[in-house]
Design a protein around this motif. Structure first.
Motif, short mmCIF file in Angstrom:
data_model
loop_
_atom_site.label_atom_id
_atom_site.label_comp_id
_atom_site.label_asym_id
_atom_site.label_seq_id
_atom_site.Cartn_x
_atom_site.Cartn_y
_atom_site.Cartn_z
N LEU A 89 -14.51 -24.18 58.18
CA LEU A 89 -13.31 -23.74 57.48
C LEU A 89 -13.70 -22.98 56.20
N VAL A 90 -14.73 -23.48 55.53
CA VAL A 90 -15.22 -22.79 54.33
C VAL A 90 -15.67 -21.38 54.70
N LYS A 91 -16.33 -21.26 55.85
CA LYS A 91 -16.77 -19.93 56.28
C LYS A 91 -15.59 -19.01 56.57
N LYS A 92 -14.46 -19.59 56.95
CA LYS A 92 -13.26 -18.78 57.16
C LYS A 92 -12.55 -18.47 55.85
N GLY A 93 -13.04 -19.07 54.75
CA GLY A 93 -12.46 -18.74 53.45
C GLY A 93 -11.52 -19.78 52.87
N VAL A 94 -11.51 -20.98 53.46
CA VAL A 94 -10.59 -22.02 52.96
C VAL A 94 -11.40 -23.19 52.41
N ILE A 95 -11.14 -23.56 51.18
CA ILE A 95 -11.87 -24.69 50.60
C ILE A 95 -10.93 -25.62 49.87
N GLN A 96 -11.23 -26.89 49.96
CA GLN A 96 -10.37 -27.88 49.30
C GLN A 96 -11.05 -28.43 48.05
N VAL A 97 -10.28 -28.54 46.97
CA VAL A 97 -10.73 -29.28 45.79
C VAL A 97 -10.03 -30.62 45.85
N MET A 98 -10.80 -31.67 46.05
CA MET A 98 -10.23 -32.99 46.30
C MET A 98 -9.57 -33.57 45.05
N GLU A 99 -8.62 -34.43 45.31
CA GLU A 99 -7.96 -35.20 44.25
C GLU A 99 -9.03 -36.02 43.54
N GLY A 100 -8.88 -36.17 42.22
CA GLY A 100 -9.85 -37.01 41.51
C GLY A 100 -11.14 -36.29 41.17
N ARG A 101 -11.08 -34.95 41.23
CA ARG A 101 -12.17 -34.08 40.77
C ARG A 101 -13.57 -34.60 41.10
N PRO A 178 -4.48 -31.12 40.33
CA PRO A 178 -5.40 -30.78 39.24
C PRO A 178 -5.03 -31.42 37.90
N SER A 179 -3.77 -31.84 37.73
CA SER A 179 -3.35 -32.37 36.43
C SER A 179 -3.70 -33.84 36.26
N MET A 180 -4.13 -34.48 37.35
CA MET A 180 -4.26 -35.94 37.33
C MET A 180 -5.13 -36.47 36.18
N GLY A 181 -4.53 -37.32 35.38
CA GLY A 181 -5.26 -38.00 34.31
C GLY A 181 -5.67 -37.13 33.14
N LEU A 182 -5.12 -35.90 33.06
CA LEU A 182 -5.53 -35.04 31.95
C LEU A 182 -4.41 -34.91 30.92
N ALA A 183 -4.83 -34.73 29.66
CA ALA A 183 -3.85 -34.55 28.58
C ALA A 183 -3.09 -33.25 28.81
N PRO A 184 -1.80 -33.21 28.36
CA PRO A 184 -0.94 -32.05 28.63
C PRO A 184 -1.55 -30.70 28.26
N GLN A 185 -2.23 -30.65 27.13
CA GLN A 185 -2.80 -29.38 26.70
C GLN A 185 -3.88 -28.89 27.67
N LEU A 186 -4.64 -29.83 28.16
CA LEU A 186 -5.71 -29.50 29.11
C LEU A 186 -5.13 -29.08 30.46
N ALA A 208 -1.19 -29.09 45.41
CA ALA A 208 -0.41 -30.32 45.50
C ALA A 208 -0.27 -30.88 44.09
N GLU A 209 0.93 -31.20 43.69
CA GLU A 209 1.15 -31.71 42.33
C GLU A 209 2.31 -32.69 42.24
N GLN A 210 2.10 -33.74 41.48
CA GLN A 210 3.21 -34.62 41.08
C GLN A 210 3.90 -34.04 39.85
N ASN A 211 3.14 -33.27 39.07
CA ASN A 211 3.67 -32.72 37.84
C ASN A 211 4.48 -31.45 38.16
N THR A 212 5.75 -31.70 38.56
CA THR A 212 6.64 -30.64 39.02
C THR A 212 6.87 -29.59 37.93
N ASN A 213 7.02 -30.08 36.74
CA ASN A 213 7.32 -29.20 35.62
C ASN A 213 6.26 -28.11 35.47
N VAL A 214 5.02 -28.52 35.35
CA VAL A 214 3.95 -27.54 35.18
C VAL A 214 3.80 -26.68 36.44
N ALA A 215 3.79 -27.33 37.60
CA ALA A 215 3.54 -26.59 38.84
C ALA A 215 4.58 -25.50 39.05
#
Ligand SMILES: Nc1ncnc2c1ncn2[C@@H]1O[C@H](COP(=O)(O)OP(=O)(O)OP(=O)(O)O)[C@@H](O)[C@H]1O
Ligand SMILES: [Mg+2]
Length: 274
Positions: A89-101, A178-186, A208-215
């Motif tokens: 899948l990566v060779k086709k150009g799709v990559i996942q960044v997993m939850e929890g960095r 991507p927002s998980m566990g990070l301060a708002p400014q970050l 994918a985001e729980q933080n609807t406002n930012v997303a």
């Protein structure tokens, strides 16, 4: 912003998928969505809605969790991808960044970034140039490049995880919370970088985001997932103005700001689809 009136090429298409864990737990109940080339598409929803499951279904990462796509199809550029190994899948150009960095904690930041280039065959010079490209988006990572990733901050680890994905020269990044566990400014800083990578490198995002406002401030289009079903979708600007979204996801209503607790108890009672 993308011109929503224009017909866009669809890169990723999910048609009515069902996902079952451990042969019995039905978690996705007919999810469909499409991701246009060059856009930022948000997959929104609270705890346990099924966002991560959807992304893992796309990357074929459910097997190790005893999960299975039992219905529906997942297409990338019109081709079925649900049986591909993640590296194909990566060779086709799709990559996942997993939850929890997820980073390799014992490797340095730069070594982590370089692991992202493992499927590439275009030589050291091209990889070196992309390392500089990643550092131009994340100057902080350049400063920290010799540090062991496990000792860097949460924000730096999230940056490393996104930077590592960029090192594979992806067409599409599946970015989980991507927002998980990070301060708002970050959080804001990370979304700004996502936006500039999208605009300058043309990378397509499914976020994918729980933080609807930012997303919804950064995405072009959003899908709202609840208990394994898409309950609403639309251009991000429309969702931001939608009274139900405001009330249940943005914590606001015409009568003023609701407390998180109120919103939560409403959320349990409400039914989007009668
Ligand atoms: N390996 C598993 N086995 C059984 N059930 C699982 C498994 N992984 C997830 N689930 C269940 O599937 C549902 C969806 O989980 P998922 O992680 O996809 O949600 P999510 O939207 O990503 O939530 P969060 O915002 O908390 O990350 C939840 O009810 C969860 O308990
Ligand atoms: Mg999740």
């Amino acid at each position: 912003m993308l011109d929503s009136g224009r017909t866009q090429e669809t890169l990723l298409e999910i048609n009515n998928i069902e996902v079952i864990y451990n042969h019995v737990i039905l978690v996705l109940k007919g999810v469909s969505l499409s991701v246009p080339k060059g856009g930022i598409t948000a997959l929104l929803g609270g705890n346990g809605a099924g966002k991560t499951t959807t992304l893992k279904a796309i990357s074929n990462l459910l097997h190790s969790e005893r999960g299975e796509v039992t219905k529906g199809s997942i297409l990338y550029r019109g081709e079925k991808i649900q049986d591909l190994a993640p590296s194909d899948l990566v060779k086709k150009g799709v990559i996942q960044v997993m939850e929890g960095r997820h980073c390799f904690e014992h490797l340095t930041v730069e070594e982590n970034l370089l692991t992202g280039a493992y499927t590439r065959t275009d030589g050291k010079a091209a990889i070196q140039a992309d390392l500089e490209m990643v550092y131009s988006y994340f100057p902080r990572l350049k400063e920290r490049r010799k540090s062991q990733a496990g000792y860097t901050s949460g924000g730096e680890q999230q940056m490393t995880a996104i930077g590592r994905a960029l090192m594979s020269r992806p067409e599409t990044i599946l970015l989980d919370e991507p927002s998980m566990g990070l301060a708002p400014q970050l959080v804001e800083q990370i979304f700004e970088i996502v936006k500039s990578v999208n605009e300058n490198e043309g990378v397509t995002f499914l976020l994918a985001e729980q933080n609807t406002n930012v997303a919804l401030r950064y995405a072009h289009y959003g899908y709202i997932l609840e208990s394994g079903r898409i309950v609403m979708d639309g251009p991000a600007a429309d969702l931001r103005e939608n009274p139900d979204v405001k009330e249940f996801y943005l914590g606001m209503s015409d009568t003023g700001r609701k407390s998180f607790r109120d919103v939560r108890s409403y959320r349990r009672r409400k039914r989007w689809l009668s």
